[in-house]
Design an enzyme around this catalytic site. Structure first.
Site, PDB file in Angstrom:
ATOM      1  N   VAL A  54     -85.430  75.039 -79.423  1.00 16.16           N
ATOM      2  CA  VAL A  54     -86.318  75.251 -78.268  1.00 16.16           C
ATOM      3  C   VAL A  54     -86.480  74.004 -77.400  1.00 16.16           C
ATOM      4  O   VAL A  54     -87.016  74.090 -76.294  1.00 16.16           O
ATOM      5  CB  VAL A  54     -87.710  75.786 -78.700  1.00 16.16           C
ATOM      6  CG1 VAL A  54     -87.607  77.153 -79.332  1.00 16.16           C
ATOM      7  CG2 VAL A  54     -88.449  74.797 -79.596  1.00 16.16           C
ATOM      8  N   ASN A  80     -93.830  80.106 -81.509  1.00 17.77           N
ATOM      9  CA  ASN A  80     -94.282  79.760 -82.859  1.00 17.77           C
ATOM     10  C   ASN A  80     -93.619  78.500 -83.436  1.00 17.77           C
ATOM     11  O   ASN A  80     -94.211  77.823 -84.275  1.00 17.77           O
ATOM     12  CB  ASN A  80     -94.019  80.970 -83.776  1.00 17.77           C
ATOM     13  CG  ASN A  80     -94.114  80.625 -85.239  1.00 17.77           C
ATOM     14  OD1 ASN A  80     -95.218  80.469 -85.784  1.00 17.77           O
ATOM     15  ND2 ASN A  80     -92.968  80.485 -85.898  1.00 17.77           N
ATOM     16  N   SER A 132    -103.279  75.597 -83.488  1.00 21.67           N
ATOM     17  CA  SER A 132    -103.704  75.196 -84.839  1.00 21.67           C
ATOM     18  C   SER A 132    -105.177  74.812 -84.785  1.00 21.67           C
ATOM     19  O   SER A 132    -105.689  74.407 -83.725  1.00 21.67           O
ATOM     20  CB  SER A 132    -102.889  73.981 -85.297  1.00 21.67           C
ATOM     21  OG  SER A 132    -103.502  73.371 -86.407  1.00 21.67           O
ATOM     22  N   TYR A 145     -99.465  65.885 -83.187  1.00 19.59           N
ATOM     23  CA  TYR A 145     -99.597  67.324 -83.450  1.00 19.59           C
ATOM     24  C   TYR A 145    -100.847  67.881 -82.741  1.00 19.59           C
ATOM     25  O   TYR A 145    -100.799  68.946 -82.115  1.00 19.59           O
ATOM     26  CB  TYR A 145     -99.684  67.526 -84.957  1.00 19.59           C
ATOM     27  CG  TYR A 145     -99.645  68.964 -85.423  1.00 19.59           C
ATOM     28  CD1 TYR A 145     -98.463  69.702 -85.411  1.00 19.59           C
ATOM     29  CD2 TYR A 145    -100.792  69.590 -85.900  1.00 19.59           C
ATOM     30  CE1 TYR A 145     -98.430  71.014 -85.869  1.00 19.59           C
ATOM     31  CE2 TYR A 145    -100.767  70.893 -86.355  1.00 19.59           C
ATOM     32  CZ  TYR A 145     -99.584  71.609 -86.336  1.00 19.59           C
ATOM     33  OH  TYR A 145     -99.560  72.907 -86.790  1.00 19.59           O
ATOM     34  N   ALA A 146    -101.958  67.151 -82.835  1.00 21.65           N
ATOM     35  CA  ALA A 146    -103.200  67.598 -82.186  1.00 21.65           C
ATOM     36  C   ALA A 146    -103.017  67.710 -80.684  1.00 21.65           C
ATOM     37  O   ALA A 146    -103.466  68.686 -80.059  1.00 21.65           O
ATOM     38  CB  ALA A 146    -104.336  66.632 -82.520  1.00 21.65           C
ATOM     39  N   ALA A 147    -102.328  66.720 -80.095  1.00 19.50           N
ATOM     40  CA  ALA A 147    -102.086  66.750 -78.641  1.00 19.50           C
ATOM     41  C   ALA A 147    -101.253  67.971 -78.279  1.00 19.50           C
ATOM     42  O   ALA A 147    -101.531  68.678 -77.302  1.00 19.50           O
ATOM     43  CB  ALA A 147    -101.369  65.473 -78.209  1.00 19.50           C
ATOM     44  N   SER A 148    -100.219  68.230 -79.092  1.00 21.26           N
ATOM     45  CA  SER A 148     -99.338  69.367 -78.774  1.00 21.26           C
ATOM     46  C   SER A 148    -100.062  70.689 -78.963  1.00 21.26           C
ATOM     47  O   SER A 148     -99.935  71.598 -78.140  1.00 21.26           O
ATOM     48  CB  SER A 148     -98.078  69.328 -79.651  1.00 21.26           C
ATOM     49  OG  SER A 148     -98.375  69.619 -81.010  1.00 21.26           O
ATOM     50  N   LYS A 149    -100.861  70.806 -80.000  1.00 21.29           N
ATOM     51  CA  LYS A 149    -101.520  72.083 -80.289  1.00 21.29           C
ATOM     52  C   LYS A 149    -102.726  72.325 -79.372  1.00 21.29           C
ATOM     53  O   LYS A 149    -103.083  73.462 -79.084  1.00 21.29           O
ATOM     54  CB  LYS A 149    -101.924  72.153 -81.768  1.00 21.29           C
ATOM     55  CG  LYS A 149    -100.715  72.210 -82.708  1.00 21.29           C
ATOM     56  CD  LYS A 149     -99.850  73.438 -82.426  1.00 21.29           C
ATOM     57  CE  LYS A 149     -98.704  73.584 -83.370  1.00 21.29           C
ATOM     58  NZ  LYS A 149     -97.862  74.755 -83.079  1.00 21.29           N
ATOM     59  N   ILE A 180    -102.452  77.497 -93.717  1.00 20.03           N
ATOM     60  CA  ILE A 180    -101.810  78.712 -94.206  1.00 20.03           C
ATOM     61  C   ILE A 180    -100.654  78.307 -95.128  1.00 20.03           C
ATOM     62  O   ILE A 180     -99.878  77.397 -94.789  1.00 20.03           O
ATOM     63  CB  ILE A 180    -101.243  79.553 -93.026  1.00 20.03           C
ATOM     64  CG1 ILE A 180    -102.270  79.678 -91.887  1.00 20.03           C
ATOM     65  CG2 ILE A 180    -100.774  80.914 -93.520  1.00 20.03           C
ATOM     66  CD1 ILE A 180    -103.534  80.413 -92.201  1.00 20.03           C
TER      67      ILE A 180
HETATM   68  P1  NDP Z   1     -92.449  76.299 -91.057  1.00 18.99           P
HETATM   69  O1  NDP Z   1     -92.075  74.863 -91.095  1.00 18.99           O
HETATM   70  O2  NDP Z   1     -92.524  77.079 -92.314  1.00 18.99           O
HETATM   71  O3  NDP Z   1     -91.510  77.089 -90.039  1.00 18.99           O
HETATM   72  C1  NDP Z   1     -91.274  76.608 -88.752  1.00 18.99           C
HETATM   73  C2  NDP Z   1     -89.970  77.159 -88.266  1.00 18.99           C
HETATM   74  O4  NDP Z   1     -89.723  76.619 -86.945  1.00 18.99           O
HETATM   75  C3  NDP Z   1     -88.796  76.727 -89.143  1.00 18.99           C
HETATM   76  O5  NDP Z   1     -87.916  77.805 -89.368  1.00 18.99           O
HETATM   77  C4  NDP Z   1     -88.138  75.645 -88.296  1.00 18.99           C
HETATM   78  O6  NDP Z   1     -86.758  75.476 -88.517  1.00 18.99           O
HETATM   79  C5  NDP Z   1     -88.391  76.176 -86.902  1.00 18.99           C
HETATM   80  N1  NDP Z   1     -88.154  75.136 -85.913  1.00 18.99           N
HETATM   81  C6  NDP Z   1     -88.469  73.826 -85.992  1.00 18.99           C
HETATM   82  N2  NDP Z   1     -88.038  73.176 -84.919  1.00 18.99           N
HETATM   83  C7  NDP Z   1     -87.407  74.092 -84.130  1.00 18.99           C
HETATM   84  C8  NDP Z   1     -86.724  74.021 -82.890  1.00 18.99           C
HETATM   85  N3  NDP Z   1     -86.587  72.857 -82.231  1.00 18.99           N
HETATM   86  N4  NDP Z   1     -86.197  75.155 -82.357  1.00 18.99           N
HETATM   87  C9  NDP Z   1     -86.318  76.322 -83.031  1.00 18.99           C
HETATM   88  N5  NDP Z   1     -86.931  76.451 -84.209  1.00 18.99           N
HETATM   89  C10 NDP Z   1     -87.483  75.340 -84.766  1.00 18.99           C
HETATM   90  O7  NDP Z   1     -93.877  76.314 -90.316  1.00 18.99           O
HETATM   91  P2  NDP Z   1     -95.006  77.439 -90.299  1.00 18.99           P
HETATM   92  O8  NDP Z   1     -94.414  78.774 -90.375  1.00 18.99           O
HETATM   93  O9  NDP Z   1     -96.074  77.064 -91.224  1.00 18.99           O
HETATM   94  O10 NDP Z   1     -95.596  77.183 -88.837  1.00 18.99           O
HETATM   95  C11 NDP Z   1     -95.322  78.017 -87.734  1.00 18.99           C
HETATM   96  C12 NDP Z   1     -96.212  77.572 -86.578  1.00 18.99           C
HETATM   97  O11 NDP Z   1     -97.573  77.693 -86.973  1.00 18.99           O
HETATM   98  C13 NDP Z   1     -95.994  76.119 -86.171  1.00 18.99           C
HETATM   99  O12 NDP Z   1     -96.112  76.003 -84.777  1.00 18.99           O
HETATM  100  C14 NDP Z   1     -97.139  75.414 -86.858  1.00 18.99           C
HETATM  101  O13 NDP Z   1     -97.486  74.229 -86.199  1.00 18.99           O
HETATM  102  C15 NDP Z   1     -98.228  76.466 -86.760  1.00 18.99           C
HETATM  103  N6  NDP Z   1     -99.311  76.317 -87.719  1.00 18.99           N
HETATM  104  C16 NDP Z   1     -99.048  76.397 -89.069  1.00 18.99           C
HETATM  105  C17 NDP Z   1    -100.082  76.239 -89.955  1.00 18.99           C
HETATM  106  C18 NDP Z   1     -99.901  76.299 -91.432  1.00 18.99           C
HETATM  107  O14 NDP Z   1    -100.810  75.907 -92.162  1.00 18.99           O
HETATM  108  N7  NDP Z   1     -98.786  76.808 -91.939  1.00 18.99           N
HETATM  109  C19 NDP Z   1    -101.456  75.960 -89.501  1.00 18.99           C
HETATM  110  C20 NDP Z   1    -101.607  75.931 -88.082  1.00 18.99           C
HETATM  111  C21 NDP Z   1    -100.557  76.104 -87.231  1.00 18.99           C
HETATM  112  P3  NDP Z   1     -86.221  74.416 -89.605  1.00 18.99           P
HETATM  113  O15 NDP Z   1     -85.955  75.229 -90.804  1.00 18.99           O
HETATM  114  O16 NDP Z   1     -84.989  73.853 -88.979  1.00 18.99           O
HETATM  115  O17 NDP Z   1     -87.276  73.383 -89.786  1.00 18.99           O
END
Ligand code: NDP
Length: 239
Positions: A54, A80, A132, A145-149, A180
């Site tokens: 992305v 996401n 988040s 991370y806080a700035a981005s979220k 989560i």
């Molecule tokens: P995961 O790390 O389990 O999954 C994130 C996914 O995003 C991975 O498959 C990762 O791929 C992919 N990704 C990373 N960078 C890119 C990129 N440049 N282009 C496309 N895909 C990419 O995270 P979560 O499922 O836990 O988190 C999902 C979202 O929820 C995030 O934005 C996170 O910040 C947010 N969030 C999560 C929380 C939690 O406690 N789990 C709490 C609050 C928010 P790869 O395998 O290559 O890393």
């Protein structure tokens, strides 16, 4: 709640919350394009993998063109994909700052820059930015991370105004999950996770399906009068 006949694009859809959303959206009638850097960690007939970074603007443009060519209309976009690179501010390198901002903030801009106007031109849609609890309240050691979220919340509010300004029902909301249980928490020490769990009114961490269900609601027409909001799904964290 159903997504019958709708097409959804979900970034970071290979695992974690993105995977849970992709599977739930498909179960509820959507055709899903799960965009990620790596292959899906599951198989689901109505979820198609599209390899995408992305942070790459041109690749995001091509992805949106591919989706429109194939499905004619994109109804739902879930921004996401997200990463963490944690350190106290004085120890945070430029690289750590830039990487998180590139994926979590610029990546959201890149996708919506192409898909938001498409929704406006084709009669509507629902955009969901995954923020988040850290974007709402801040957190020690996570200034990038806080700035981005925090940023993706303001972006959701901006797009709720911008894409609906001509009377087209493009809705844009943010979901702010608490802690989560996914791989993203792997680097967080257990004692800190226990502390987070204890700081919620429900006394536990969240499950991915609990975020996916919130996203399903916001994506569906049952949320037709909800836009420009932040839905906090955090078990009642006391921060
Ligand atoms: P995961 O790390 O389990 O999954 C994130 C996914 O995003 C991975 O498959 C990762 O791929 C992919 N990704 C990373 N960078 C890119 C990129 N440049 N282009 C496309 N895909 C990419 O995270 P979560 O499922 O836990 O988190 C999902 C979202 O929820 C995030 O934005 C996170 O910040 C947010 N969030 C999560 C929380 C939690 O406690 N789990 C709490 C609050 C928010 P790869 O395998 O290559 O890393």
């Amino acid at each position: 709640m159903n997504l019958n006949g709708k097409t959804a694009v979900i970034t970071g859809g290979a695992r974690g919350l993105g995977a849970e959303m992709a599977k739930l959206f498909a179960e509820n009638g959507a055709r899903v394009i799960a965009c990620d850097m790596n292959e899906l960690q599951y198989t689901c007939a109505d979820v198609e993998f599209y390899k995408l970074d992305v942070t790459n603007t041109e690749a995001c443009k091509k992805m949106s063109e591919y989706a429109v060519e194939k499905y004619k209309k994109i109804d739902i976009l879930v921004n996401n994909a997200g990463i963490t690179k944690d350190a106290m501010t004085k120890k945070m390198t430029d690289e750590m700052w830039d990487m998180v901002i590139a994926v979590n903030l610029k990546g959201v801009f890149n996708m919506t820059k192409f898909i938001g106007p498409h929704m406006e031109e084709t009669g509507g849609g629902s955009i969901i930015n995954i923020s988040s609890v850290v974007g709402e309240y801040g957190n020690i050691g996570q200034v990038n991370y806080a700035a981005s979220k925090g940023g993706v919340i303001s972006m959701a509010k901006t797009w709720a105004k911008e894409f609906a300004r001509k009377g087209v029902p493009v809705r844009c909301n943010a979901i702010a999950p608490g802690y989560i249980l996914t791989d993203i928490l792997k680097t967080v020490p257990q004692e800190l996770l226990d502390k987070f769990a204890a700081s919620t009114m429900l006394g536990r961490l969240g499950r991915p399906d609990e975020i996916a269900k919130a996203a399903l609601f916001l994506a569906s027409d049952d949320a037709s009068y909800i836009t420009g909001t932040v839905l906090s799904v955090n078990g009642g964290m006391r921060l």
